[in-house]
Design an enzyme around this catalytic site. Structure first.
Site, PDB file in Angstrom:
ATOM      1  N   ASP A 111     -46.023  -2.223 -16.004  1.00 14.62           N
ATOM      2  CA  ASP A 111     -46.077  -2.328 -17.458  1.00 14.62           C
ATOM      3  C   ASP A 111     -46.543  -0.997 -18.043  1.00 14.62           C
ATOM      4  O   ASP A 111     -46.184   0.069 -17.521  1.00 14.62           O
ATOM      5  CB  ASP A 111     -47.008  -3.480 -17.859  1.00 14.62           C
ATOM      6  CG  ASP A 111     -46.577  -4.145 -19.149  1.00 14.62           C
ATOM      7  OD1 ASP A 111     -46.774  -3.532 -20.211  1.00 14.62           O
ATOM      8  OD2 ASP A 111     -46.050  -5.275 -19.100  1.00 14.62           O
ATOM      9  N   HIS A 181     -50.136  -3.375 -24.501  1.00 17.12           N
ATOM     10  CA  HIS A 181     -49.191  -4.340 -23.932  1.00 17.12           C
ATOM     11  C   HIS A 181     -49.535  -4.683 -22.485  1.00 17.12           C
ATOM     12  O   HIS A 181     -49.660  -5.859 -22.111  1.00 17.12           O
ATOM     13  CB  HIS A 181     -47.776  -3.769 -24.024  1.00 17.12           C
ATOM     14  CG  HIS A 181     -46.683  -4.719 -23.661  1.00 17.12           C
ATOM     15  ND1 HIS A 181     -46.271  -4.922 -22.362  1.00 17.12           N
ATOM     16  CD2 HIS A 181     -45.901  -5.519 -24.428  1.00 17.12           C
ATOM     17  CE1 HIS A 181     -45.277  -5.803 -22.343  1.00 17.12           C
ATOM     18  NE2 HIS A 181     -45.036  -6.185 -23.589  1.00 17.12           N
ATOM     19  N   SER A 495     -42.613 -11.238 -23.009  1.00 21.19           N
ATOM     20  CA  SER A 495     -43.583 -10.413 -22.267  1.00 21.19           C
ATOM     21  C   SER A 495     -44.892 -11.155 -22.065  1.00 21.19           C
ATOM     22  O   SER A 495     -45.622 -10.889 -21.114  1.00 21.19           O
ATOM     23  CB  SER A 495     -43.863  -9.109 -23.015  1.00 21.19           C
ATOM     24  OG  SER A 495     -42.811  -8.200 -22.885  1.00 21.19           O
TER      25      SER A 495
END
Length: 708
Positions: A111, A181, A495
């Site tokens: 990621d 994220h 996600s």
């Protein structure tokens, strides 16, 4: 008083059933004492919160957990007493004695990096790093060797395919996460319990990952706050992760191409989990379609954020918001002028005075979810820049609440549907209309319809592999609160759904270390639910809400606790994946019987995209439940198709752990049709229900475009 002791184990040392006549007489629930041994936290509130979470996982909602608990033992040791049915008690016993919260399973997170100082990655109470681990802690800007610990046991970053000098101006040249994220994903998978977490007071409670005792290995391939990434970097990360010794790989990334290396990871026993993409509700938009990976759709959870809108005519309406700026709310929590800004583009707003007013906006012309999102952001930005102090926005879906990060701390934004917008617009046309927006509150549990498939969640069928059902499963992905740095924030997307499944894969790996990735995938898919928490068919959000089908939700909405005991699994030799790869993405040699091989790949789903007259295919199931078992087939045939299963009864014993059966589909009408859906469920009459989704399309001629 009747005391019956349970068997000792690591986490659940004893489960004692206490039947209190004064309480339980005439009732179906008894009081069970669950003794969990040493406390895992010094803070009593965290211990109690962990008890609530365990009960919530068994009972299905926090409300039910709070109602059932009698005592929480939190000072000298950990445990609780709760009113449970016998079946719930047995499920609880199996869960706690086996899962160990994913202890020492290593999850590789490919990621945007990680924020190692987050409280979610505290390694207090962790033992040494597993000796089998061969990874490294790669240093870089603002990321020292000490940034790794016994929780974050490895970190690597990949920037060689970019201009590092330019990249360094926008991001940390290290495994540190600048946008949040990757941190959000990692904490969702394996974050330790953290108390008093909220988004400005909303969704307050304890934040923890699905497998809080698992270890994390970080592979940074996404860069800048826009999560720019490269396919070459992702492949390099997978290659390193295989070497390092991860057990599960979680990739909340989108790629239009197959990410090479995932097949080799699966062949080495690594479960690979991907997000499906956020281009829904349009069909044929999903990404990461390979049959050997788990592709995850996003669903809603049983939490909402109602916000009361009071009109000057004394009418009260309710929308949704995550606005939390208390200072601004004090000023808006009174009546202010209301104006209808129509679509709230710049031309519409130039025609009215919006300064100091709350503005009603809508945009019916934006019918695709990603267009809705852009129109939503543009409208709010225009109102803010034009001097407005609040927005009431009409739209088709409520799944994009936090897509205006930054602006939601400046002014309130309340989402409503078009029925409520019509009532507000009618009132706004009166003389001197005013409106008051009250504080947003959090509501959890009863009264919140969930789960449903998020509107943004990409849909099947697969374009690369039309003879597969994709996505595989759905998991929570809307307004998920998790770590983003030193704070906690909401994020939505597939996600966010992907790490929920990655966490469950880690738990299953802990419970069943001998299971292959295909068995783990099968357990998750075949035990998923196609009904919501009220027993109604799960719906799929979009411009038009509809009942969810396998191209929205795969096998259904993930049920972690049923997945731990699936009864039967569909296993696959990785060599079969290799044959498929060679005939699709690889050299395409020896593909004369390719179609038959694809139909017969032993997946926990069936897709027939080209049924002309009849098709027969085979599946093999392996018994992982009680040694002696009998399963009977329950058939739900797709519309327009006759379906037969032989044999319809499967018997297992010590000498027979696997049984092969055949499934035949016969078209009842010869037409160039569209997909219809069904299912095949194996039932043993003792609680195991092993369901696979089915999608069939009848055709007259191959490769005829399904357009008009």
């Amino acid at each position: 008083m009747d005391l019956r002791s349970g068997s000792p184990c690591t986490l659940l040392l004893i489960l004692v059933v206490v039947v209190l006549q004064a309480i339980s007489a005439g009732a179906t629930n008894n009081v069970y004492i669950v003794y969990m041994g040493e406390k895992k936290h010094d803070d009593p509130a965290l211990v109690t919160a962990s008890h609530h979470e365990v009960l919530t996982s068994i009972l299905g909602s926090k409300d039910e957990a709070l109602k059932s608990i009698v005592y929480s033992y939190k000072h000298g040791f950990s445990g609780f007493a709760a009113r449970l049915t016998e079946s719930h008690a047995e499920k609880l016993k199996r869960l706690l004695s086996k899962a160990k919260y994913g202890k020492d399973v290593v999850v590789g997170v490919i990621d945007s990096g990680i924020w190692p100082e987050s409280r979610s990655f505290d390694d207090t109470g962790y033992g040494p790093v597993p000796t089998r681990w061969k990874g490294i802690c790669q240093t870089g800007k603002a990321f020292k060797a000490t940034s790794c610990n016994r929780k974050i046991i490895g970190a690597r970053w990949y920037a060689d395919e970019f201009d590092k000098e330019e990249l360094g101006k926008l991001d940390y040249l290290s495994a540190r996460d600048i946008g949040g994220h990757g941190t959000h994903v990692a904490s969702t998978i394996a974050g330790v319990p953290v108390q008093n977490v909220s988004h400005g007071g909303l969704a307050a409670g304890v934040a923890r990952g699905g497998a809080p005792r698992a270890r994390i290995a970080v592979y940074k391939v996404l860069w800048t706050k826009d999560s720019t990434g490269g396919l070459a970097s992702a492949v390099a990360a997978i290659d390193d992760a295989i070497h390092d010794g991860v057990d599960v790989l979680s990739l909340s990334v989108g790629s239009s191409d197959e990410v090479h290396g995932t097949l080799h990871a699966v062949a080495r026993g690594i479960t690979v989990v991907f997000s499906a993409g956020n281009a829904g509700p349009v069909r044929q938009t999903l990404k990461n379609e390979s049959p050997w990976v788990i592709t995850v759709a996003a669903s809603t959870i049983d939490r909402s954020f109602p916000t009361v809108i009071s009109l000057g005519n004394k009418e009260k309406l309710v929308g949704q918001s995550i606005y939390h700026n208390s200072t601004m709310m004090d000023s808006i929590n009174d009546f202010h002028a209301l104006v209808d800004g129509n679509s709230c583009n710049k031309e519409d707003l130039e025609a009215v005075n919006i300064t100091g007013k709350v503005v009603l906006c809508s945009s019916r012309s934006a019918i695709a979810n990603y267009t809705l999102g852009n129109a939503y952001i543009d409208a709010i930005t225009n109102v803010h820049q034009g001097g407005g102090i609040g927005v009431i926005y009409a739209q088709y879906t409520l799944n994009i609440l936090e897509s205006v990060k930054g602006l939601d701390s400046v002014m309130p934004v309340v989402l409503v549907d078009y029925e409520i917008a019509y009532r507000i617009a009618s009132y706004a046309s009166s003389t001197r209309p005013v409106v008051k927006i009250s504080r947003t509150v959090s509501v959890v549990g009863d009264g919140v319809l969930s789960p449903s498939v998020a509107a943004f969640s990409s849909r099947g069928p697969s374009t690369a592999f039309p003879a597969l059902v994709k996505p595989d499963v759905a998991a929570p992905g809307v307004s998920i609160l998790a770590a983003t740095g030193d704070s906690y924030d909401f994020m939505s997307g597939t996600s966010m759904a992907c790490p929920h499944v990655s966490a469950v894969a880690a738990l299953l790996k802990s419970v069943h270390p001998e299971w292959s990735p295909a068995m783990i995938k099968s357990a998750i898919v075949t035990t998923a639910s196609v009904t919501d928490r009220f027993g109604m068919p799960i719906q799929a959000e979009g411009v038009t809400r509809k009942l969810a089908d396998p191209f929205d939700i795969g096998g259904g909405h993930m049920d972690p606790y049923r997945a731990a005991d699936p009864g039967l699994v569909y296993d696959i030799d990785p060599k079969e994946y290799t044959k498929l790869f060679n005939c699709t993405l690889g050299p395409r040699d020896d593909c004369s019987s390719y179609k038959g091989r694809l139909y017969n790949l032993n997946l926990p789903s069936i897709a027939v995209p080209d049924l002309k007259k009849s098709v027969t295919l085979w599946r093999t199931v392996t018994n992982v439940g009680p040694v002696r078992a009998t399963y009977r087939a329950k058939i739900e045939a797709p519309a327009g198709v006759d379906m037969a299963v032989e044999p319809s009864v499967l018997k297992f014993n010590k000498g027979c752990r696997s049984v092969t059966f055949k499934v035949t589909f016969i078209a009842r009408q010869w037409v160039q049709g569209s997909h219809t859906f069904g299912s095949l469920t194996w039932l043993d009459g003792r609680g195991h229900s092993v369901r696979i989704p089915i999608a069939v399309r009848s055709v007259i001629q191959d490769f005829v475009a399904d357009v008009a």
